[in-house]
Each structure stands twice: as structure tokens, then as C-alpha cells.
Design an enzyme around this catalytic site. Structure first.
Site, PDB file in Angstrom:
ATOM      1  N   HIS A   1       3.210  54.370   7.700  1.00 56.99           N
ATOM      2  CA  HIS A   1       2.927  55.806   7.676  1.00 56.99           C
ATOM      3  C   HIS A   1       1.459  56.129   7.957  1.00 56.99           C
ATOM      4  O   HIS A   1       1.100  57.291   8.055  1.00 56.99           O
ATOM      5  CB  HIS A   1       3.326  56.356   6.309  1.00 56.99           C
ATOM      6  CG  HIS A   1       2.480  55.760   5.220  1.00 56.99           C
ATOM      7  ND1 HIS A   1       2.561  54.429   4.840  1.00 56.99           N
ATOM      8  CD2 HIS A   1       1.513  56.288   4.448  1.00 56.99           C
ATOM      9  CE1 HIS A   1       1.687  54.192   3.904  1.00 56.99           C
ATOM     10  NE2 HIS A   1       1.034  55.302   3.631  1.00 56.99           N
ATOM     11  N   ASP A   2       0.606  55.120   8.021  1.00 51.42           N
ATOM     12  CA  ASP A   2      -0.812  55.363   8.318  1.00 51.42           C
ATOM     13  C   ASP A   2      -1.145  55.044   9.767  1.00 51.42           C
ATOM     14  O   ASP A   2      -2.327  55.002  10.142  1.00 51.42           O
ATOM     15  CB  ASP A   2      -1.705  54.502   7.410  1.00 51.42           C
ATOM     16  CG  ASP A   2      -1.626  54.939   5.960  1.00 51.42           C
ATOM     17  OD1 ASP A   2      -1.410  56.150   5.715  1.00 51.42           O
ATOM     18  OD2 ASP A   2      -1.766  54.086   5.073  1.00 51.42           O
TER      19      ASP A   2
ATOM     20  N   ASP B   1      14.540  73.584   3.499  1.00 49.32           N
ATOM     21  CA  ASP B   1      13.158  74.083   3.344  1.00 49.32           C
ATOM     22  C   ASP B   1      12.195  73.422   4.340  1.00 49.32           C
ATOM     23  O   ASP B   1      10.990  73.637   4.280  1.00 49.32           O
ATOM     24  CB  ASP B   1      12.663  73.914   1.898  1.00 49.32           C
ATOM     25  CG  ASP B   1      12.520  72.447   1.496  1.00 49.32           C
ATOM     26  OD1 ASP B   1      12.887  71.557   2.305  1.00 49.32           O
ATOM     27  OD2 ASP B   1      12.065  72.179   0.373  1.00 49.32           O
TER      28      ASP B   1
ATOM     29  N   ASP C   1      13.965  65.249   1.621  1.00 50.32           N
ATOM     30  CA  ASP C   1      14.092  65.151   0.167  1.00 50.32           C
ATOM     31  C   ASP C   1      15.002  63.988  -0.219  1.00 50.32           C
ATOM     32  O   ASP C   1      15.584  63.321   0.643  1.00 50.32           O
ATOM     33  CB  ASP C   1      14.590  66.476  -0.417  1.00 50.32           C
ATOM     34  CG  ASP C   1      15.792  67.026   0.345  1.00 50.32           C
ATOM     35  OD1 ASP C   1      16.699  66.233   0.640  1.00 50.32           O
ATOM     36  OD2 ASP C   1      15.808  68.240   0.670  1.00 50.32           O
TER      37      ASP C   1
ATOM     38  N   GLU D   1      -1.639  46.962  -0.732  1.00 48.85           N
ATOM     39  CA  GLU D   1      -2.121  47.325   0.595  1.00 48.85           C
ATOM     40  C   GLU D   1      -3.401  46.522   0.856  1.00 48.85           C
ATOM     41  O   GLU D   1      -4.320  46.531   0.047  1.00 48.85           O
ATOM     42  CB  GLU D   1      -2.435  48.819   0.602  1.00 48.85           C
ATOM     43  CG  GLU D   1      -2.796  49.346   1.963  1.00 48.85           C
ATOM     44  CD  GLU D   1      -3.212  50.809   1.896  1.00 48.85           C
ATOM     45  OE1 GLU D   1      -3.640  51.272   0.832  1.00 48.85           O
ATOM     46  OE2 GLU D   1      -3.113  51.472   2.933  1.00 48.85           O
TER      47      GLU D   1
ATOM     48  N   ASP E   1      16.225  66.439   5.444  1.00 45.65           N
ATOM     49  CA  ASP E   1      16.109  67.594   4.549  1.00 45.65           C
ATOM     50  C   ASP E   1      17.516  68.071   4.195  1.00 45.65           C
ATOM     51  O   ASP E   1      18.304  68.387   5.091  1.00 45.65           O
ATOM     52  CB  ASP E   1      15.320  68.692   5.285  1.00 45.65           C
ATOM     53  CG  ASP E   1      15.296  69.996   4.511  1.00 45.65           C
ATOM     54  OD1 ASP E   1      15.511  69.950   3.290  1.00 45.65           O
ATOM     55  OD2 ASP E   1      15.053  71.042   5.143  1.00 45.65           O
TER      56      ASP E   1
ATOM     57  N   ASP F   1       6.057  53.000  -4.549  1.00 45.97           N
ATOM     58  CA  ASP F   1       4.662  53.079  -4.108  1.00 45.97           C
ATOM     59  C   ASP F   1       3.822  53.543  -5.302  1.00 45.97           C
ATOM     60  O   ASP F   1       4.019  54.651  -5.817  1.00 45.97           O
ATOM     61  CB  ASP F   1       4.576  54.106  -2.958  1.00 45.97           C
ATOM     62  CG  ASP F   1       3.425  53.821  -2.019  1.00 45.97           C
ATOM     63  OD1 ASP F   1       2.391  53.328  -2.487  1.00 45.97           O
ATOM     64  OD2 ASP F   1       3.559  54.122  -0.813  1.00 45.97           O
TER      65      ASP F   1
ATOM     66  N   ASP G   1      -0.951  50.960  -3.756  1.00 47.83           N
ATOM     67  CA  ASP G   1      -1.706  51.711  -2.752  1.00 47.83           C
ATOM     68  C   ASP G   1      -3.213  51.571  -2.971  1.00 47.83           C
ATOM     69  O   ASP G   1      -3.699  51.799  -4.085  1.00 47.83           O
ATOM     70  CB  ASP G   1      -1.306  53.188  -2.877  1.00 47.83           C
ATOM     71  CG  ASP G   1      -2.072  54.060  -1.918  1.00 47.83           C
ATOM     72  OD1 ASP G   1      -1.759  53.996  -0.723  1.00 47.83           O
ATOM     73  OD2 ASP G   1      -2.985  54.787  -2.354  1.00 47.83           O
TER      74      ASP G   1
HETATM   75  C1  GLC Z   1      -3.327  54.362   1.426  1.00 47.39           C
HETATM   76  C2  GLC Z   1      -2.086  55.071   1.916  1.00 47.39           C
HETATM   77  C3  GLC Z   1      -2.502  56.290   2.673  1.00 47.39           C
HETATM   78  C4  GLC Z   1      -3.267  57.187   1.728  1.00 47.39           C
HETATM   79  C5  GLC Z   1      -4.423  56.453   1.084  1.00 47.39           C
HETATM   80  C6  GLC Z   1      -4.944  57.198  -0.088  1.00 47.39           C
HETATM   81  O1  GLC Z   1      -4.098  53.912   2.484  1.00 47.39           O
HETATM   82  O2  GLC Z   1      -1.307  54.197   2.666  1.00 47.39           O
HETATM   83  O3  GLC Z   1      -1.418  56.979   3.221  1.00 47.39           O
HETATM   84  O4  GLC Z   1      -3.739  58.292   2.438  1.00 47.39           O
HETATM   85  O5  GLC Z   1      -4.040  55.195   0.592  1.00 47.39           O
HETATM   86  O6  GLC Z   1      -4.013  57.153  -1.131  1.00 47.39           O
END
Ligand code: GLC
Length: 576
Positions: free
Chosen positions: A348-349, A53, A57, A282, A49, A126, A228
Site C-alpha cells: 500500500h506504500d 458511502d 468496509d 516493516e 464497499d 497491522d 508498522d
Molecule cells: C508505514 C505504513 C505507511 C504509513 C506509515 C506511518 O510505513 O506502511 O502506510 O503511512 O507507516 O504509519
């Protein structure tokens, strides 16, 4: 969250070659920059950051460009940074050509891209186009009346026809993908949260809009696209009833439906083929054939398959190394002659790499983090490394639902409550697997909030930041961070680690993952002890080892054709 799995098929497939078996002549695939890439994934909200905030960023990432460069990675994938109401942290886009104000401005993005390119680092965008935000202008128009020109950008079902056939939603509080909207007395479809309406890919106007958006970013110079949730984009828009018992089968009935390949071919023709870009979606289909159909070069669709079979193996109760070996080996075998894979065990998931696949105890965190990074960087396929894993960041302990920020966790909790499931188990599983685990702020140094922000971080910094941070590890030649850098360098210096044939050794060894990589006359032996105890492995190859190329311990015990590995020891040897 459910992913596209092919577990049923795995049981039917045989493992690769066994110990001592003669290697096939190595087949070098066509060489391309994206096969040689090492991707570093940054969750922008949590990296750095710059303005206090509490939210990471773009300027913050710019501040850390030299750090990123120092890792040796060659490509950065940034999770979405478009304008968004942030119901799903940016995966609900309200303007695809604008930057989320919390993250900065378009000028910041241009500077970031320039800074990366100056350092010879490429950039992956993405692209979130299975759905948009309900705050996107398209949806605002679409919902305003049945006659609006944007109506067909989304999927609608007039309520006078009764309730449409059930569709499951992954993030909905009730698991129902049809949301009633009183403005036009209709239901709209959302496979994720109700604020994420699915776009209608049958509509050529939608497709054209998306290609224009992609070209807008490609013209700016982005080098790759990650699509995605795209495998869900194609739908049978008559919305037939799914067979009893399969209404929620996200694999068979929601992914890879008719039309998807047409969209990808068109996208390739309209966008990918016009630029020097790489593409990855994905998921990787429902079986190997579908994975090939997505990425084989002659298909002219995507470049890299991103399959979830391996990452899905880790469970709160642990996982079987044999299963992990089997999964990676089977995928590698299937793709040894055609197509190309990604290699990853976190993103990130997911919760943190070391907490799921290694051992995050004080005693073994370091060794097992190094082991996992050694593994990811010595496999065939393009490695995708998630920020923080290069320093061994761990899961965070949350004990109350109020601490979670992720829509999947919060709505999942409400759904579980309404279904009367065992909430104690639910919370303990969430603690292990929640996506928030993998989204805590990057740990830069030992100062307050780990130097992530001068304000209040949007998600708490893990308490262990005084021990686990970049600054401490930078100075220590034996740290996880410096081991990661060495491993990256090793991969870049040894083409065999990128293109070499992979052969599993001692396949039934439950403790050690052993394999070779071979290219032309060069062979590298990789030995990885995935347990918290000593493990011995005996292999004819061991009598041919030279000095270790990398080792996460100071020494190794070699005895003719056997090696005793320490807990989580990982070593690479060149063979004579
Ligand atoms: C994909 C992303 C995930 C998101 C989902 C809906 O699985 O990796 O983070 O929540 O799509 O966009």
C-alpha cells in the site's frame, strides 16, 4: 517515502553461484505454517464497499470471502481498520480496540475473522504503535498539561529550553518532526505527520498498554502481527544533535536504535510466545546482521524479515534487472541457513506492481503481470501479494495535486513548493510513484465504478476497469487472474518452491532472470524474460527440462540447451 535500506552494503557483497556450478546439498529449514503461507494484502478502504458511502468496509470484504478463497492464498493482511481520524488512512489510530465506523463494527470484524477461519485462511493484524493519532485519548491527556499522568506516553521538549535538536519528519510539510504545542509550551515529536505523535517506548506503561492491545486481538484469534514503522520506535530520548549532514539520515540515525531489541524480546515474551502467531515488522534492519538479529529463531523476537531493498529499485526512469537479481540473490544467500524472508514487490506504500516492475502498456500488461506473479510465487520466502496485482491493476494518471488523497503526497507537494524544487519533475515522479496509485478501488466488474461502490468512490476507479476486472478474467482460463491461481496452486503442491535451495543461473544475463529451486532430489528451473523483446538463454540445465509446469504463453521454443523466450515470458520446468 524513505525506507530502511542497505544499499551501501550491497556493493560489497558477491553474487550467488554462477551458471553450471555444482549445487550445495539442500538444507531444509524447520518447517512452519507461516513459511508456507501466501499472504494476500487488502487495503480495506479500497476493496469493496457494502453500504454505498464510497469507502470499502469489513462487510464488503466478507462479501468477497469466496473470491479470496478462490485465489488459494492462505493468509490475509488487512491494513489498519481501527478508529482513526484518517489523516494517514488509518495509520493514525485513535482507539486500538474499536473499529473505524466507516468500516463497520466489532461484530463485523468477528464475522470476518470467522469467515476467514472457516475457509482456512489466517489473519494478520497491522499494529501501528510507533505512533498514535493526536486524537487518541492518551495524547489528548498528555498534551493537556505537563503534569498529566499520560504525559510520558509521548516525547516532549519544554520550549523554555529552546528548540530541540533537529529531527526529520517523513510526512511533515516542513520536514520538521518537532511540533510546537502552545497548551503546554512544549514541542512533541512526530516522525510522520504532525497528527501522528510518536509513542515513548521507554515508558513501561506504554509497552504494557500495547501488549494488552495485542493480546486483546490475539484472544479474538488473529494469527499474526505486522508491526508498522516499528524500527523507529526506540529513541535516544536525550535527543542529541546528529552529525552535520546526517540530520535527515533516516536509515542510520532513526532506525534500529538502542533498546529496540529489548522491546521486541519483551513483546515476544508477553505476546507472541503465548499464541500460535507469526510476526513481521516493516523493514529489516540496516544490514544483514541486523536483519538476522530481528528474525533468527534463537533471538526470540520476530519471524519474518520484510526488507525494502528490492522494492526500492524501481525508479521513474526504469531499473536494472541485474540489480534486482543481485538484490534477491544476496538476500536469499544471507538467509539460506538461518532466518526467513518475505518476498514482495508491492504494497500500500508503493505504486502498482506491473507499472513499476513490468510493463503496463496494452501490449505487454498481461504477459508482464503474469511474469511478476510467477516470480513472486517461485522464490524462497513468504510471498506477500497486494490486492489487485492478481488481475494486473495499473497506476492511475493524476495530473493535478488536487486529485491526490495521500498525506505523504499532499504534504510532500507543499514541502517541495516551499523548497523551490522543479515542480514539473516533482509531479511526474509523483505520478509514477505515489501511494495513491496502489490504493485505487478494486476492479470487480465492468459495471459503474467497477462494482466497488454504488456511491462516489473515495478515490477514483481506474478508467481501465472495463478491461481489467475480476469478472472478465474469471471467465478467461488464460487471464492474469487464472494464471495467478495456477501459480498459487503450484507453490502449494510443490514443497520445493517453499523450502528448496535457490540458485541464480546466468547471473550476467541482462534480460532473463533464471534460477533453480532444489529440495532433496527435485529441481525446478525458473526462466523469466523481463524484457519487451525475445530473449535467448543458454544453460546446461535446459537439456534436462520436462514439460513446462506453468507458462504464460502457449508454447516455448527449446533448442538443445537454449530457449528462446517471448517478451515477458515466464516458465517453470521440472528437471530430470
Ligand atoms: C508505514 C505504513 C505507511 C504509513 C506509515 C506511518 O510505513 O506502511 O502506510 O503511512 O507507516 O504509519
Amino acid at each position: 517515502m524513505k525506507k530502511i535500506l542497505i544499499h551501501t552494503l550491497l556493493a560489497l557483497l558477491l553474487l550467488g553461484c554462477s551458471n553450471g556450478q555444482k549445487k550445495e546439498a539442500s538444507m531444509v529449514p524447520d518447517k512452519t505454517w507461516w513459511k508456507e503461507a501466501i499472504v494476500y494484502q487488502i487495503y480495506p478502504r479500497s476493496f469493496k464497499d457494502s453500504d454505498g458511502d464510497g469507502v470499502g468496509d469489513l462487510k464488503g470484504i466478507i462479501e468477497k470471502l469466496d473470491y479470496i478463497k478462490s485465489l488459494g492464498v492462505t493468509m490475509v493482511w488487512l491494513n489498519p481498520f481501527y478508529q482513526s481520524p484518517n489523516v494517514d488512512n488509518g495509520y493514525d489510530v485513535s482507539d486500538y480496540k474499536a473499529i473505524l465506523s466507516e468500516f463497520g463494527t466489532m461484530e463485523d470484524f468477528d464475522n470476518l475473522l470467522k469467515g476467514l477461519h472457516e475457509r482456512n485462511i489466517k489473519f494478520v493484524l497491522d499494529v501501528v504503535v510507533n505512533h498514535s493519532s493526536d486524537q487518541h485519548e492518551w495524547f489528548k491527556q498528555a498534551r493537556s498539561s505537563r503534569n498529566n499522568p499520560y504525559r510520558d506516553y509521548y516525547h516532549w521538549w519544554p520550549a523554555e529550553k529552546g528548540k530541540p535538536n533537529f529531527r526529520y519528519s517523513l510526512f511533515d510539510e516542513k520536514g520538521d518532526a518537532w511540533q510546537y504545542d502552545s497548551i503546554s509550551n512544549s514541542y512533541y515529536l512526530h516522525y510522520f505527520a504532525k497528527e501522528q505523535p510518536d509513542l515513548n517506548w521507554e515508558n513501561p506503561k506504554v509497552r504494557e498498554e500495547v501488549y494488552n492491545i495485542m493480546k486483546f486481538w490475539a484472544d479474538k484469534g488473529v494469527d499474526g502481527f505486522r508491526l508498522d514503522a516499528f524500527q523507529f520506535a526506540a529513541k535516544d530520548t536525550t535527543f542529541p544533535k546528529f552529525p552535520d549532514g546526517f540530520e535527515k539520515d533516516f536509515i542510520q540515525y532513526y532506525a534500529m536504535q538502542d533498546g529496540l531489541h529489548d522491546y521486541l524480546k519483551e513483546m515476544n515474551e508477553e505476546v507472541f510466545s503465548k499464541y500460535d502467531v507469526m510476526s513481521v515488522a516493516e523493514g529489516a534492519g540496516r544490514n544483514f546482521q541486523e536483519a538476522h538479529e530481528l528474525v533468527d529463531a534463537d533471538r526470540k523476537e520476530l519471524n519474518i524479515a520484510y526488507a525494502f531493498d528490492a522494492v526500492d529499485i524501481a525508479k521513474p526512469e526504469g531499473y536494472s534487472l541485474l540489480k534486482l537479481k543481485n538484490t534477491f540473490t544476496t538476500w536469499d544467500k544471507e538467509f539460506s541457513k538461518k532466518g526467513w524472508l518475505s518476498i514482495f514487490l508491492s504494497n500500500h506504500d508503493q505504486a502498482r506492481l506491473v507499472s513499476r516492475f513490468g510493463n503496463d502498456s496494452e501490449e505487454f500488461r498481461e504477459a508482464s503481470s503474469k511474469l511478476l506473479n510467477t516470480f513472486l510465487l517461485s522464490m524462497r520466502g513468504t510471498p506477500f501479494v497486494y490486492y489487485g496485482d492478481e488481475i494486473g491493476m495499473t497506476n492511475i494518471e493524476f495530473d493535478s495535486i488536487s486529485q491526490y488523497k495521500d498525506v505523504a503526497a499532499i504534504n510532500g507537494y507543499k514541502k517541495a513548493l516551499s523548497e523551490g524544487v522543479d515542480m514539473h519533475k516533482f509531479m511526474s515522479d509523483l505520478n509514477f510513484a505515489s501511494r495513491d496509485n496502489g490504493r485505487t478501488p478494486m476492479q470487480w466488474d465492468s459495471s459503474e465504478n467497477a462494482q466497488f461502490t454504488s456511491g462516489e468512490p473515495w478515490l477514483p476507479v481506474n478508467d481501465n476497469y472495463k478491461n481489467i476486472n475480476v469478472s472478465v478474467q474469471d471467465k478467461d482460463p488464460n487471464s492474469i487472474l487464472n494464471h495467478f491461481r495456477k501459480m498459487v496452486k503450484l507453490r502449494k503442491d510443490n514443497e520445493v518452491l517453499v523450502y528448496g535451495d535457490y540458485q541464480l543461473l546466468d547471473e550476467n544475463n541482462e534480460d532473463v532472470y533464471a534460477f533453480t529451486r532444489t529440495l532433496n532430489n527435485e529441481t525446478i528451473l525458473v526462466l523469466l524474460n523481463f524484457t519487451n523483446h525475445d530473449a535467448t538463454i543458454e544453460l546446461p540445465e535446459i537439456s534436462h527440462v520436462n514439460q513446462a509446469m506453468i507458462n504464460n504463453y502457449h508454447s516455448v521454443e527449446i533448442n538443445h540447451s537454449s530457449i528462446q523466450l517471448k517478451p515477458y515470458q515466464g516458465i517453470l520446468f521440472k528437471l530430470n
